[in-house]
Write an enzyme that holds these catalytic residues in place. Structure first.
Site, mmCIF file in Angstrom:
data_model
loop_
_atom_site.group_PDB
_atom_site.id
_atom_site.type_symbol
_atom_site.label_atom_id
_atom_site.label_comp_id
_atom_site.label_asym_id
_atom_site.label_seq_id
_atom_site.Cartn_x
_atom_site.Cartn_y
_atom_site.Cartn_z
ATOM 1 N N LYS A 254 0.876 -1.113 -0.141
ATOM 2 C CA LYS A 254 0.121 -0.001 -0.067
ATOM 3 C C LYS A 254 0.848 1.294 0.232
ATOM 4 C CE LYS A 254 -4.362 -1.666 0.822
ATOM 5 N NZ LYS A 254 -5.754 -1.686 1.434
ATOM 6 N N LYS B 262 -3.446 -9.810 -6.565
ATOM 7 C CA LYS B 262 -4.570 -10.243 -6.002
ATOM 8 C C LYS B 262 -5.802 -9.424 -6.602
ATOM 9 C CE LYS B 262 -5.690 -7.977 -1.682
ATOM 10 N NZ LYS B 262 -6.139 -7.923 -0.370
ATOM 11 N N LYS C 187 -10.491 -4.500 -4.442
ATOM 12 C CA LYS C 187 -11.723 -3.506 -4.741
ATOM 13 C C LYS C 187 -11.053 -2.122 -4.882
ATOM 14 C CE LYS C 187 -13.235 -4.238 -0.193
ATOM 15 N NZ LYS C 187 -12.276 -4.053 1.090
#
Ligand code: ATP
Ligand code: LTN
Length: 332
Positions: free
Chosen positions: A115, A197, A200
């Site tokens: 992130k 992966k 969303k």
């Protein structure tokens, strides 16, 4: 909860619309734990703000996610279903646990590394200490098991280390939790970049399938999914795109990899991709329809999340006051 049964806790961020990955890796399995465990399920809005959110969208996503959890089969009267920010004990214990978690440990977290690379302009302190808040979520409820997707294993292991460290100093305060990861669907990959992966919060909307996507949109995304040029429906590490589609098909239909490979032998991707799309449309249809029905009665959803917060607070406050006492804080 008087701990006659074991406790299961899990959480999910209202950071966007939930994907097929969230559903297969986590949500789909959650209702089944209700027969055997005292279950606690949490919409973790405080975790979601580690990445910048639009307030109006966050409100909508939190409400919709709450409805979706009920739509998948979580019974809000039987289990505890609530919103993280409604129970202040989470942030409070999160703070205390920050003081029992090492900088080095947090630096090793894969999610933090990923992130901070994808949000390089906003590598904030909350993103770094995200796992200690997650540890607080889990430890407040004296949790035995944490049903999550594969990507969360490392966070649950860190939670266990923190709990062990704390117990080592102060005696048995926390139950040591264990991650429970499903055998199929534990890591659904992106449809456009199948080595990553499905997420969303990804930029490209063709990379994920949303639980609320229309059947047309689902079919379109599967038809466009990235595969390879040899057109052979076979699972192999050199074929991440097709392997992902096979896994999705198996997770949706309950068939084994061998059965699927045999059935689509010599049929090419032109047959296989729409078949995956159709299986997913049917898997998601009941959840989407039930969510739409629940979202039409916001008053009832508000009643249910207030009920959840009350039940959660009662349990969480007990653990928090025990911790505060151990730490040497004066009683309130
Ligand atoms: P974000 O993209 O905002 O980081 P996310 O899509 O990774 O979010 P979370 O809310 O962080 O989703 O995770 C909810 C649950 O879904 C977790 O248990 C996580 O392990 C699981 N999960 C998330 N993505 C996948 C995936 N691609 N495959 C299987 N399980 C997944
Ligand atoms: N970190 C998780 C979401 C999450 C969670 C939790 C999962 C927050 N608190 C407690 C299990 C238990 C994620 O990113 N998927």
């Amino acid at each position: 909860m008087n701990k006659t049964r074991k406790v299961s806790f899990s959480g999910i961020q209202p950071s966007g619309n939930i994907t097929l990955g969230n559903y297969m890796g986590a949500l789909r399995n959650w209702p089944s734990y209700q027969d055997e465990y005292d279950c606690v399920y949490c919409v973790v809005d405080e975790h979601a703000i580690t990445v910048r959110q639009d307030p109006t969208a966050l409100r909508h996503h939190a409400m919709e996610l709450f409805a979706q959890l009920i739509a998948t089969g979580i019974d809000p009267e039987k289990s505890i279903l609530f919103i993280q920010s409604h129970v202040p004990a989470h942030a409070e214990l999160g703070w205390a646990l920050n003081c029992y978690t090492m900088f080095g440990e947090l630096s090793r977290m894969i999610q933090f590394k990923e992130k901070s690379a994808s949000h390089a302009d906003n590598v904030n302190a909350g993103l770094f200490t995200y796992p200690t808040l997650m540890a607080a979520d889990i430890l407040l409820y004296q949790t035995d098991i944490v049903p999550v997707g594969e990507d969360q294993r490392q966070h649950v292991e860190l939670t266990r280390d923190i709990a062990q460290r704390f117990n080592g100093i102060y005696g048995d305060v926390f139950t040591l939790p264990e991650a429970v990861i499903p055998k199929v669907g534990a890591r659904v990959m992106s449809l456009t970049e199948p080595t990553k992966k499905m997420s969303k919060s990804a930029e490209n909307e063709n990379s994920y399938v949303l639980v609320m996507d229309s059947p047309d949109a689902i079919m379109r995304k599967f038809k466009r999914a990235v595969t390879d040029s040899d057109a052979c429906v076979r699972k192999s590490p050199e074929k991440p795109g097709v392997s992902n589609l096979i896994d999705i098909y198996c997770a949706a239909t309950g068939e084994s990899v061998e059965e699927v490979e045999r059935r689509f032998e010599g049929k090419g991707y032109g047959n296989f991709k729409p078949a995956v799309g159709e299986a997913v449309v049917e898997l998601l249809r009941p959840v989407r329809e039930e969510t739409e029905r629940l979202m039409a009665d916001k008053g009832e959803l508000e009643r249910l999340y207030r009920l959840g917060a009350q039940k959660a607070s009662a349990v969480a406050e007990r653990t928090l006051s025990k911790v505060h006492k151990k730490l040497g804080f004066l009683p309130r």
